[in-house]
Design an enzyme around this catalytic site. Structure first.
Site, PDB file in Angstrom:
ATOM      1  N   SER A 250       6.787 -27.946  -9.258  1.00 35.84           N
ATOM      2  CA  SER A 250       6.080 -28.594  -8.154  1.00 35.84           C
ATOM      3  C   SER A 250       4.718 -29.066  -8.628  1.00 35.84           C
ATOM      4  O   SER A 250       4.366 -28.932  -9.804  1.00 35.84           O
ATOM      5  CB  SER A 250       5.910 -27.624  -6.974  1.00 35.84           C
ATOM      6  OG  SER A 250       5.018 -26.576  -7.328  1.00 35.84           O
ATOM      7  N   LYS A 251       3.939 -29.594  -7.704  1.00 37.83           N
ATOM      8  CA  LYS A 251       2.631 -30.164  -8.037  1.00 37.83           C
ATOM      9  C   LYS A 251       1.714 -29.144  -8.708  1.00 37.83           C
ATOM     10  O   LYS A 251       0.891 -29.499  -9.550  1.00 37.83           O
ATOM     11  CB  LYS A 251       1.984 -30.693  -6.755  1.00 37.83           C
ATOM     12  CG  LYS A 251       0.855 -31.662  -7.002  1.00 37.83           C
ATOM     13  CD  LYS A 251       1.370 -32.971  -7.562  1.00 37.83           C
ATOM     14  CE  LYS A 251       0.249 -33.980  -7.764  1.00 37.83           C
ATOM     15  NZ  LYS A 251       0.723 -35.207  -8.384  1.00 37.83           N
ATOM     16  N   ARG A 252       1.859 -27.885  -8.348  1.00 40.39           N
ATOM     17  CA  ARG A 252       0.955 -26.881  -8.925  1.00 40.39           C
ATOM     18  C   ARG A 252       1.150 -26.714 -10.432  1.00 40.39           C
ATOM     19  O   ARG A 252       0.291 -26.173 -11.115  1.00 40.39           O
ATOM     20  CB  ARG A 252       1.151 -25.522  -8.231  1.00 40.39           C
ATOM     21  CG  ARG A 252       2.485 -24.854  -8.524  1.00 40.39           C
ATOM     22  CD  ARG A 252       2.585 -23.480  -7.865  1.00 40.39           C
ATOM     23  NE  ARG A 252       3.888 -22.878  -8.099  1.00 40.39           N
ATOM     24  CZ  ARG A 252       4.961 -23.124  -7.390  1.00 40.39           C
ATOM     25  NH1 ARG A 252       4.892 -23.973  -6.376  1.00 40.39           N
ATOM     26  NH2 ARG A 252       6.123 -22.536  -7.662  1.00 40.39           N
TER      27      ARG A 252
ATOM     28  N   GLU B 151       2.961 -40.356 -13.281  1.00 39.01           N
ATOM     29  CA  GLU B 151       1.890 -39.482 -13.758  1.00 39.01           C
ATOM     30  C   GLU B 151       2.011 -39.214 -15.261  1.00 39.01           C
ATOM     31  O   GLU B 151       0.997 -39.152 -15.970  1.00 39.01           O
ATOM     32  CB  GLU B 151       1.908 -38.160 -12.985  1.00 39.01           C
ATOM     33  CG  GLU B 151       1.485 -38.304 -11.536  1.00 39.01           C
ATOM     34  CD  GLU B 151       1.681 -37.026 -10.739  1.00 39.01           C
ATOM     35  OE1 GLU B 151       0.684 -36.360 -10.451  1.00 39.01           O
ATOM     36  OE2 GLU B 151       2.853 -36.693 -10.430  1.00 39.01           O
TER      37      GLU B 151
END
Length: 419
Positions: A201-203, A211
């Protein structure tokens, strides 16, 4: 029958890197067998649709090197066909109307099973399957109806998807059989986890292809890395070209355990690809990368910096911080400067002729002898004064490329700042 697969991402945001890995498996499987790979947008839940997502999905896949066959399609394109098929199932007694919606009757006894091409035989007790909504009261088909329906209509032979869809499979098999269709081969690929063992995930950092592109990864390195998330040809080979991946990929070598997204391994692999580029090709990639991000630095100097940076950085995105001193003024940390050494360096370098890395090296080594200091003591304040950092390309080469005038001006200015 020739192989035909599909990928059906939801337009609910940017395409997650785990979804890209699954699409890559589909594409490798199809291309290695002379088959077709379709791109279908799963937009049955229109309330979640993000307008720019479809363009982002297509752009991301193309940059990575994944192409698909034919036009991009949308699941809602089959809405009218779905309504007709649902009504047919009602007329045949396989489905029924319920408060304006249409549901299929799931069997109450026995089990529904399939031979998963990755996980092996899976059996699910039919008592666990609820009667599935096929068409909502507003006339829109549900995902669990539109997806297998379109698989049937498109002649999909293999459904290769994430293992979070395992629970949908017995329902979709039952539905296809009710329609009179033969279910495709199902293959559920493992999830992608972060280093902490939790779903990526983004974390964990970057999660979309955009990106990774922004960070300066090469598309071919990222493809190679993603292919190895859950698959390995032999347990040893790591670096593989696009053609080699196509040739060697098999579902039999896809594991069933979650794959770990190792950023350190990706950085290492990207560095391998960068260092393997011919200098001219490296320069082309670097110039294009910097231009896309708005850097208007002189192209001639960017190209001239290639020998200094190609062996040193693992991502093109590291270039501005690593070699930006070649293009703009620096702000050295006074705590790392030494006026005595810098004054002596300015005097020693002023006499260097010609201004080449070799001549600069000879002058600085002589300076170390004259000062009775080790190179590490002498070079650090010079490096910081000239580049603004403790870490930079080779000092001699940096001074040569920066030029005599600018190099001496920075050394003298730093000496004055702490003198």
């Amino acid at each position: 029958m020739s192989v035909r697969v599909r990928m059906a991402p939801s337009p609910t945001g940017f395409l997650h890197i785990g979804g890209v890995r699954t699409f890559l498996f589909n594409w490798l499987f199809a291309r290695g067998r002379g088959g077709e790979c379709l791109l279908r947008i799963e937009n049955t839940d229109t309330s979640r649709e993000v307008e720019e997502s479809v363009a982002q999905i297509e752009r991301s896949l193309r940059w990575l090197g994944i192409e698909w066959d034919g036009e991009t399609t949308f699941q809602l394109d089959v809405m009218e066909r779905a309504k007709k098929e649902a009504q047919r199932l009602v007329s045949e007694g396989a489905a029924y109307e319920d408060e304006g919606a249409i549901r299929i009757r799931m069997p109450d006894e026995g089990s529904t099973g399939w031979d998963d091409a990755i996980k092996g035989r899976i059996e699910v007790a039919n008592v666990e399957l609820e009667d599935l909504v096929l068409v909502r009261s507003d006339g829109r088909p549900t995902y669990n109806f539109a997806s297998p329906l379109e698989d049937w209509l498109d002649g999909i032979t293999h459904v290769i998807r994430g293992d979070d869809h395992v629970s949908n499979t017995p329902k979709q098999i039952t539905l296809l059989r009710a329609l009179g269709a033969e279910p495709p081969v199902y293959a559920h690929v493992p999830s992608v986890f972060g280093a902490d063992g939790k779903k990526l995930s983004k974390r964990h950092g970057a999660v979309s292809v955009d990106e990774f592109r922004e960070a300066g990864y090469l598309s071919e390195a990222l493809m190679n890395f993603l292919a190895l998330l859950g698959w390995a040809p032999d347990g040893e080979t790591t670096i593989m070209s696009r053609d080699e991946l196509v040739e060697r990929f098999t579902l039999e070598r896809v594991g069933s355990s979650p794959a770990t997204f190792d950023y350190a391994k990706l950085d290492w692999m990207n560095g391998v690809y960068l260092r393997a580029l011919p200098p001219e090709a490296y320069a082309e990639r670097l110039v294009a990368y910097l231009r896309e991000r708005g850097f208007d630095w002189p192209e001639e100097r960017i190209r001239a910096s290639v020998p200094l940076v190609q062996e040193k950085i693992g991502r093109l995105g590291e270039f501005p911080a690593f070699a930006g001193f070649l293009f703009h003024d620096v702000d050295p940390d006074p705590a790392l400067l030494d006026a005595r050494i810098l004054d002596a360096a300015a005097s020693a370098l002023e006499a260097v002729e010609p201004w080449t890395a070799a001549a600069v090296e000879a002058a600085l080594k002589q300076l170390c002898d004259d000062l009775g200091e080790k190179p590490r003591t002498v070079y650090l304040p010079i490096r910081v004064a000239v580049t603004g950092s403790r870490i930079s390309p080779g000092l001699y080469e940096s001074l040569e490329l920066l030029g005599r005038e600018t190099s001496l001006a920075r050394i003298r200015a730093a000496a004055e700042a702490v003198g």
